[in-house]
Scaffold this active site. Structure first.
Site, PDB file in Angstrom:
ATOM      1  N   ARG A  51       0.800  -1.231   0.000  1.00  0.00           N
ATOM      2  CA  ARG A  51       0.000   0.000   0.000  1.00  0.00           C
ATOM      3  C   ARG A  51       0.828   1.273   0.000  1.00  0.00           C
ATOM      4  O   ARG A  51       0.574   2.194  -0.776  1.00  0.00           O
ATOM      5  CB  ARG A  51      -0.913   0.055   1.230  1.00  0.00           C
ATOM      6  CG  ARG A  51      -2.245  -0.601   1.048  1.00  0.00           C
ATOM      7  CD  ARG A  51      -2.717  -1.135   2.369  1.00  0.00           C
ATOM      8  NE  ARG A  51      -1.810  -2.191   2.772  1.00  0.00           N
ATOM      9  CZ  ARG A  51      -1.966  -3.466   2.440  1.00  0.00           C
ATOM     10  NH1 ARG A  51      -3.016  -3.844   1.793  1.00  0.00           N
ATOM     11  NH2 ARG A  51      -1.074  -4.373   2.783  1.00  0.00           N
ATOM     12  N   THR A  52       1.795   1.348   0.901  1.00  0.00           N
ATOM     13  CA  THR A  52       2.472   2.640   1.064  1.00  0.00           C
ATOM     14  C   THR A  52       3.195   3.023  -0.225  1.00  0.00           C
ATOM     15  O   THR A  52       3.041   4.136  -0.740  1.00  0.00           O
ATOM     16  CB  THR A  52       3.434   2.588   2.262  1.00  0.00           C
ATOM     17  OG1 THR A  52       2.694   2.143   3.398  1.00  0.00           O
ATOM     18  CG2 THR A  52       4.013   3.953   2.563  1.00  0.00           C
ATOM     19  N   LYS A  80      25.105  -3.843  -1.910  1.00  0.00           N
ATOM     20  CA  LYS A  80      26.575  -3.826  -2.043  1.00  0.00           C
ATOM     21  C   LYS A  80      27.227  -3.122  -0.869  1.00  0.00           C
ATOM     22  O   LYS A  80      28.439  -2.935  -0.842  1.00  0.00           O
ATOM     23  CB  LYS A  80      26.970  -3.092  -3.331  1.00  0.00           C
ATOM     24  CG  LYS A  80      26.401  -3.670  -4.598  1.00  0.00           C
ATOM     25  CD  LYS A  80      26.855  -2.818  -5.780  1.00  0.00           C
ATOM     26  CE  LYS A  80      26.177  -3.252  -7.057  1.00  0.00           C
ATOM     27  NZ  LYS A  80      26.382  -2.265  -8.127  1.00  0.00           N
ATOM     28  N   ARG A 101      11.406   3.987   2.860  1.00  0.00           N
ATOM     29  CA  ARG A 101      11.104   3.076   3.967  1.00  0.00           C
ATOM     30  C   ARG A 101      12.357   2.276   4.250  1.00  0.00           C
ATOM     31  O   ARG A 101      13.035   1.830   3.320  1.00  0.00           O
ATOM     32  CB  ARG A 101       9.953   2.143   3.575  1.00  0.00           C
ATOM     33  CG  ARG A 101       9.792   0.991   4.535  1.00  0.00           C
ATOM     34  CD  ARG A 101       8.563   0.192   4.259  1.00  0.00           C
ATOM     35  NE  ARG A 101       7.367   0.930   4.656  1.00  0.00           N
ATOM     36  CZ  ARG A 101       6.139   0.395   4.677  1.00  0.00           C
ATOM     37  NH1 ARG A 101       5.976  -0.871   4.316  1.00  0.00           N
ATOM     38  NH2 ARG A 101       5.097   1.101   5.056  1.00  0.00           N
ATOM     39  N   HIS A 129       5.634   6.176  11.356  1.00  0.00           N
ATOM     40  CA  HIS A 129       5.027   5.988  10.027  1.00  0.00           C
ATOM     41  C   HIS A 129       4.007   7.120   9.825  1.00  0.00           C
ATOM     42  O   HIS A 129       2.799   6.910   9.834  1.00  0.00           O
ATOM     43  CB  HIS A 129       4.343   4.613   9.969  1.00  0.00           C
ATOM     44  CG  HIS A 129       3.964   4.157   8.603  1.00  0.00           C
ATOM     45  ND1 HIS A 129       3.953   4.984   7.490  1.00  0.00           N
ATOM     46  CD2 HIS A 129       3.565   2.932   8.152  1.00  0.00           C
ATOM     47  CE1 HIS A 129       3.562   4.279   6.435  1.00  0.00           C
ATOM     48  NE2 HIS A 129       3.330   3.042   6.807  1.00  0.00           N
TER      49      HIS A 129
HETATM   50  C1  NCD Z   1       2.035  -0.958   8.184  1.00  0.00           C
HETATM   51  C2  NCD Z   1       3.533  -0.772   8.203  1.00  0.00           C
HETATM   52  O1  NCD Z   1       4.231  -1.051   7.230  1.00  0.00           O
HETATM   53  O2  NCD Z   1       3.995  -0.323   9.228  1.00  0.00           O
HETATM   54  N1  NCD Z   1       1.480  -1.071   6.931  1.00  0.00           N
HETATM   55  C3  NCD Z   1       1.307   0.017   6.128  1.00  0.00           C
HETATM   56  O3  NCD Z   1       2.187   0.793   5.880  1.00  0.00           O
HETATM   57  N2  NCD Z   1       0.090   0.229   5.644  1.00  0.00           N
HETATM   58  C4  NCD Z   1       1.565  -1.981   9.164  1.00  0.00           C
HETATM   59  C5  NCD Z   1       2.139  -3.362   9.132  1.00  0.00           C
HETATM   60  O4  NCD Z   1       3.018  -3.677   8.351  1.00  0.00           O
HETATM   61  O5  NCD Z   1       1.667  -4.169   9.933  1.00  0.00           O
END
Ligand code: NCD
Length: 366
Positions: A51-52, A80, A101, A129
Site C-alpha cells: 500500500r504505502t 553492495k 522506507r 510511520h
Molecule cells: C504498516 C507498516 O508497514 O507499518 N502497513 C502500512 O504501511 N500500511 C503496518 C504493518 O506492516 O503491519
C-alpha cells in the site's frame, strides 16, 4: 526545505489544511491532475510494502508527475553496502521528492543529512510511520466527523507497531481523546511513548482484554503482530494470535464504532468482518492515497523548515544503545543526541543535561 520524518513535523493547523486539500481533491480531482507535471517522485523501499509504496506512486501519477525507485534493498546498491546517506545524495540528483522506507530506526533522519530534496518517512523500523497517520486521520475525520473527544482502542503489537506510535503522537494533540491500549504485556507501548503521553496529559489505560473494552470504543485500531521485528521465533509464535476480531466480538461493539487497520492483516481480523459496515480498513487505503497527494503538493511547494532546537554532538564517544538504530550501522554517520535539562524547583534548567535521546531513533540513552 521541508521533510516529513515524524507526524509532529506538521502542526495541527497544517494537518487541518492537508485534510481540507484532500477533501477538495476528492471533490475536484481534475483540478489537480497536472500540478506535478514534469516532476519526479523517488520511492526508495528498503523493506517490503504494498500500500504505502503503490499509494505514493499512484498519488504522484494522479498529480501528473512521474515515479522512479526500487522495491527491496536487494534491488539497490544497499545490497553492495552503500550507505543511506550516499543513496539519498545520489537520488537527490534524479528526483524532486523522496519517499523512503527502511528497516532501521532513524534512517530517514540520517537521510536528510545528505538530501537535496524533501524526504518523506514511509516507515522506519518499529519507530514512526507519519503518512499512515495522515490516512488514519482522514479516516477518523470522515467516518467519525472529528479528531477530538474519541475513545480509541489500539490493539495488538503496540511495541513494534510504528503506525500506532505515530497515530498516538498525532491524536494526543487534540483535546479529549482517550486511548485504551490493548496488548499482551510483552507488546506494550515503548516506555518513551508512555512518557510522552504522560507529559502531554493524555488519558490512557493499558489493558489486555479486547472483549472487555470493545463495547466502550468509538474506534478500534487493530494491528498485525510485527513478526519481522522479533528477535525470537518462539516468542512470535506464542503471541501471534493474541487477538482476533471476529463477528462475535463485533456484536459487543457500539453500532457506530469503526474498525481500522493499517493493513496488511494476517489473522487479527476475520474476513467475515469485512462485510460489516463498521469495517473501514479498505477505506483507509483510499484515503491514504489522497492524503499522500496533498502531502506531495505541500512539500514540493514549501521551502522553509520551522525552527527546532538542533541535536548536539557528544565528544565522549557515546553511541546509541538501540541495536535497531541506523547510527549503529551507517558508515560516517555522526552519533547525535538531544540533551534534556531538568528544570530545578527554582525553575532554572540544570547546567548538565540529565538525559539524552538519540537524534535518529529517539531512544532514551540509559
Ligand atoms: C504498516 C507498516 O508497514 O507499518 N502497513 C502500512 O504501511 N500500511 C503496518 C504493518 O506492516 O503491519
Amino acid at each position: 526545505m521541508r521533510h516529513l520524518l515524524s507526524i509532529t513535523d506538521l502542526s495541527v493547523e497544517e494537518i487541518t489544511a492537508l485534510l481540507d486539500t484532500a477533501a477538495d481533491m476528492e471533490a475536484r480531482p481534475d483540478e489537480y491532475a497536472h500540478r506535478m507535471a514534469g516532476k519526479k517522485l523517488a520511492t526508495l523501499f528498503f523493506e517490503p510494502s504494498t500500500r504505502t509504496r503503490l499509494s505514493f506512486e499512484a498519488a504522484m501519477l494522479e498529480l501528473g508527475g512521474s515515479v522512479l525507485g526500487f522495491a527491496g534493498a536487494n534491488n539497490s546498491s544497499a545490497a553492495k553496502g552503500e550507505s543511506v546517506k550516499d543513496t539519498i545524495r545520489t537520488v537527490s540528483c534524479y528526483a524532486d521528492i523522496i519517499a523512503m522506507r527502511h528497516p532501521l530506526e532513524g534512517a530517514p533522519w540520517a537521510a536528510v543529512q545528505s538530501a537535496a530534496v524533501p524526504v518523506i518517512n514511509a516507515g522506519d523500523g518499529g519507530h514512526h510511520h507519519p503518512t499512515q497517520t495522515l490516512a488514519d486521520l482522514m479516516t477518523l475525520k470522515k467516518e467519525k466527523g472529528r479528531l477530538d473527544h474519541l475513545r480509541i482502542g489500539l490493539c495488538g503489537d503496540l511495541k513494534f507497531g510504528r503506525t500506532v506510535h505515530s497515530l498516538i503522537e498525532a491524536l494526543t494533540r487534540y483535546p479529549g481523546n482517550e486511548f485504551i491500549l490493548i496488548s499482551p504485556r510483552e507488546l506494550r507501548l515503548p516506555a518513551g511513548i508512555i512518557r510522552d503521553m504522560e507529559e502531554r496529559g493524555a488519558a490512557f489505560r493499558e489493558e489486555e482484554s479486547l472483549e472487555q473494552e470493545i463495547g466502550g470504543l468509538d474506534a478500534l485500531y487493530m494491528t498485525r503482530i510485527q513478526q519481522e521485528r522479533f528477535f525470537s521465533v518462539e516468542e512470535y509464535l506464542r503471541l501471534k494470535d493474541s487477538y482476533v476480531l471476529d463477528e462475535e466480538k463485533m456484536r459487543l461493539a457500539k453500532p457506530d464504532m469503526i474498525v481500522m487497520h493499517p493493513l496488511p492483516r494476517v489473522n487479527e481480523i476475520d474476513v467475515k468482518v469485512d462485510d460489516d459496515p463498521r469495517a473501514c480498513y479498505f477505506k483507509q487505503v483510499l484515503y491514504g492515497k489522497i492524503m499522500r497527494k496533498a502531502l506531495i503538493l505541500k512539500l514540493t511547494s514549501e521551502i522553509s523548515l520551522p525552527a527546532k532546537p538542533g541535536p548536539v554532538r557528544i565528544t565522549t564517544g557515546r553511541r546509541c544503545k538501540n541495536p535497531r538504530c541506523i547510527s549503529t550501522t551507517e558508515q560516517g554517520l555522526e552519533p547525535l543526541f538531544y540533551p534534556v535539562h531538568q528544570v530545578t524547583v527554582q525553575g532554572v534548567p540544570t547546567r548538565i543535561p540529565t538525559k539524552y535521546f538519540c537524534a535518529y531513533c529517539e531512544m532514551e540513552q540509559v
